[in-house]
Design a protein around this motif. Structure first.
Motif, PDB file in Angstrom:
ATOM      1  N   GLY A 252      14.857  67.833  44.890  1.00 31.61           N
ATOM      2  CA  GLY A 252      14.123  67.020  45.849  1.00 31.61           C
ATOM      3  C   GLY A 252      14.598  65.592  45.973  1.00 31.61           C
ATOM      4  N   ALA A 253      15.671  65.235  45.260  1.00 33.11           N
ATOM      5  CA  ALA A 253      16.129  63.849  45.279  1.00 33.11           C
ATOM      6  C   ALA A 253      17.142  63.581  46.381  1.00 33.11           C
ATOM      7  CB  ALA A 253      16.739  63.481  43.933  1.00 33.11           C
ATOM      8  N   GLU A 254      17.656  64.640  46.993  1.00 28.65           N
ATOM      9  CA  GLU A 254      18.656  64.439  48.039  1.00 28.65           C
ATOM     10  C   GLU A 254      18.025  63.773  49.253  1.00 28.65           C
ATOM     11  OE1 GLU A 254      21.949  64.923  47.879  1.00 28.65           O
ATOM     12  OE2 GLU A 254      21.548  65.354  45.772  1.00 28.65           O
ATOM     13  N   PRO A 255      18.668  62.746  49.827  1.00 30.12           N
ATOM     14  CA  PRO A 255      18.107  62.079  51.013  1.00 30.12           C
ATOM     15  C   PRO A 255      18.180  62.971  52.233  1.00 30.12           C
ATOM     16  CG  PRO A 255      20.304  61.258  50.547  1.00 30.12           C
ATOM     17  CD  PRO A 255      19.949  62.175  49.405  1.00 30.12           C
ATOM     18  N   GLY A 256      17.438  62.571  53.272  1.00 26.31           N
ATOM     19  CA  GLY A 256      17.452  63.329  54.513  1.00 26.31           C
ATOM     20  C   GLY A 256      18.727  63.087  55.297  1.00 26.31           C
ATOM     21  N   ARG A 267      18.978  56.751  57.052  1.00 27.79           N
ATOM     22  CA  ARG A 267      18.615  58.032  56.446  1.00 27.79           C
ATOM     23  C   ARG A 267      17.173  58.370  56.830  1.00 27.79           C
ATOM     24  NH1 ARG A 267      22.256  60.180  53.179  1.00 27.79           N
ATOM     25  NH2 ARG A 267      23.804  58.848  52.160  1.00 27.79           N
ATOM     26  N   GLU A 268      16.994  59.558  57.370  1.00 25.69           N
ATOM     27  CA  GLU A 268      15.665  59.981  57.796  1.00 25.69           C
ATOM     28  C   GLU A 268      14.893  60.594  56.626  1.00 25.69           C
ATOM     29  OE1 GLU A 268      16.061  62.633  61.116  1.00 25.69           O
ATOM     30  OE2 GLU A 268      16.040  60.974  62.541  1.00 25.69           O
ATOM     31  N   VAL A 269      13.604  60.328  56.591  1.00 25.38           N
ATOM     32  CA  VAL A 269      12.710  60.911  55.594  1.00 25.38           C
ATOM     33  C   VAL A 269      11.736  61.821  56.328  1.00 25.38           C
ATOM     34  CG1 VAL A 269      10.992  60.449  53.805  1.00 25.38           C
ATOM     35  CG2 VAL A 269      12.885  58.852  54.155  1.00 25.38           C
ATOM     36  N   PRO A 270      11.572  63.117  55.893  1.00 25.24           N
ATOM     37  CA  PRO A 270      10.600  63.996  56.562  1.00 25.24           C
ATOM     38  C   PRO A 270       9.220  63.347  56.592  1.00 25.24           C
ATOM     39  CG  PRO A 270      11.922  65.235  54.974  1.00 25.24           C
ATOM     40  CD  PRO A 270      12.249  63.787  54.766  1.00 25.24           C
ATOM     41  N   GLN A 271       8.497  63.600  57.676  1.00 22.59           N
ATOM     42  CA  GLN A 271       7.187  62.973  57.836  1.00 22.59           C
ATOM     43  C   GLN A 271       6.026  63.862  57.403  1.00 22.59           C
ATOM     44  OE1 GLN A 271       6.787  59.486  58.921  1.00 22.59           O
ATOM     45  NE2 GLN A 271       8.791  59.860  58.000  1.00 22.59           N
ATOM     46  N   ASP A 272       6.287  65.128  57.167  1.00 24.62           N
ATOM     47  CA  ASP A 272       5.237  65.984  56.610  1.00 24.62           C
ATOM     48  C   ASP A 272       5.866  67.203  55.953  1.00 24.62           C
ATOM     49  OD1 ASP A 272       5.692  67.991  58.595  1.00 24.62           O
ATOM     50  OD2 ASP A 272       4.296  67.012  59.958  1.00 24.62           O
ATOM     51  N   PHE A 273       5.007  68.113  55.497  1.00 25.45           N
ATOM     52  CA  PHE A 273       5.457  69.233  54.671  1.00 25.45           C
ATOM     53  C   PHE A 273       6.179  70.330  55.447  1.00 25.45           C
ATOM     54  CE2 PHE A 273       1.281  70.241  56.254  1.00 25.45           C
ATOM     55  CZ  PHE A 273       1.309  71.602  56.515  1.00 25.45           C
ATOM     56  N   LEU A 274       5.917  70.465  56.745  1.00 26.54           N
ATOM     57  CA  LEU A 274       6.491  71.593  57.478  1.00 26.54           C
ATOM     58  C   LEU A 274       8.019  71.547  57.548  1.00 26.54           C
ATOM     59  CD1 LEU A 274       3.946  72.358  60.349  1.00 26.54           C
ATOM     60  CD2 LEU A 274       4.419  73.669  58.279  1.00 26.54           C
TER      61      LEU A 274
END
Length: 340
Positions: A252-256, A267-274
């Motif tokens: 889970g440490a890999e960036p988006g 670098r994008e970060v997911p905004q929710d769990f889906l």
């Protein structure tokens, strides 16, 4: 079963609608035949473009619809117990989103009902068991090549909490995933819980104790800590690192993805769990459908749901009192052995 599995989906909110899409488009051997939601328009919207599907506002009506072979429960938490018991009464296999029920007492009623059937019909939707990174982490731990696990560090962050989210729900709803993941990864039960509450974030709704730091102790002496922060404001992050005698393994440490434009690289970060667990949900539903077709039930069980609820309730007590709460793991019924 030689034909496609006819699935009734209960709940057409964001999760339910996503499952309708998943079954219709990316799950071989299954089709949506009924959808139930109190909001009929929402159910019709979720099933737009799907042929031969019926919409109900009553879950029981959907269960009794022609062609229903199995049930996927994605309704609000408080409706899970009734829906699962109704499916059991009809002998229908069930995939139920977590939690199994609203608390350990209610979850135990579901366990007892399934025991009376004498066979497993329920798979509980702890989707991290189907995530490729978690599967790899478990494989590394079970191989023994890093020695015994000593500590597990977890991070669980959301952008913001939904309306009505309570301090207790940080543990009972969010950390419930880490409870199940820890038991599954380590093959050990939790015997003590401590929950600490730092000063709340200024961005948390008034009265919400967010973030929290929860510490689990397993029967084998492993320490599992969880930082849960449901109003981080910037993204959805789930991370896990297991520290062993001869090394560590982290997921889970890999960036988006990196988005490049005239403004630079971001670098994008997911905004929710889906988006983060899309593949896990696909894998989970496909596995469940394959099980239904083969006449078996695997994956997280009703017993896992009951045990997670017991630990979560201990965590809520620990957070409320500021004290360490101990548990005696209940004896596992024969129906749920061996553990998966």
């Amino acid at each position: 079963m030689s034909r496609s599995v006819g699935v009734a989906v209960l709940g057409a909110g964001r999760m339910g609608a996503d499952h309708v899409r998943r079954i219709d488009r990316v799950t071989p051997g299954a089709r949506v035949v009924a959808v139930a939601d109190p909001d009929a328009e929402r159910a019709r919207s979720a099933t737009a473009g799907i042929d031969d599907v019926v919409v109900h506002t009553d879950p029981l009506g959907a269960l009794d619809a022609p062609g229903v072979d199995a049930v996927l429960v994605a309704s609000p938490d408080e409706a899970h117990e009734e829906a699962v018991l109704a499916a059991f009464a009809r002998g229908l296999p069930v995939l139920c989103e977590k939690p199994l029920a609203t608390g350990a007492e209610a979850a135990l009623r579901v366990v007892a009902a399934e025991e009376r059937l004498g066979r497993r019909l329920l798979r509980l939707g702890f989707m991290r068991r189907s995530d490729s990174e978690y599967l790899r982490l478990r494989e590394v731990l079970r191989s023994g090549r890093l020695g015994r696990p000593l500590m597990v560090h977890c991070v669980h962050r959301n952008v913001s909490s939904p309306p009505g989210f309570t301090s207790q729900m940080l543990v009972s709803s969010s950390v419930a995933h880490e409870i199940d993941a820890a038991r599954w990864l380590l093959g050990e039960e939790v015997v003590a819980v401590t929950a600490l509450r730092p000063r709340p974030s200024g961005f948390a709704p008034a009265g919400l104790a967010d973030p929290q730091f929860v510490l689990f102790e397993t029967e084998g002496g492993v320490l599992v800590d969880v930082e849960v922060f449901v109003n981080s404001g910037f993204g959805y992050q789930v991370r896990c690192e297991a520290v062993c005698e001869r090394g560590a393994v982290r997921i889970g440490a890999e960036p988006g993805p990196v988005v490049e434009s005239a403004a630079g690289a971001v670098r994008e970060v997911p905004q929710d769990f889906l988006p983060r667990f899309a593949d896990a949900y696909d894998r989970e539903v496909r596995s469940w459908v394959a099980d239904v077709r083969a006449g078996r039930t695997t994956g997280a069980s009703a017993w896992d749901g009951y045990t997670a609820a017991l630990v979560a309730e201990a965590g809520v007590r620990a957070g409320r009192t500021g004290s360490r709460v101990t548990l005696t793991p209940p004896e596992r019924p024969a129906l749920y052995a061996p553990r998966e």
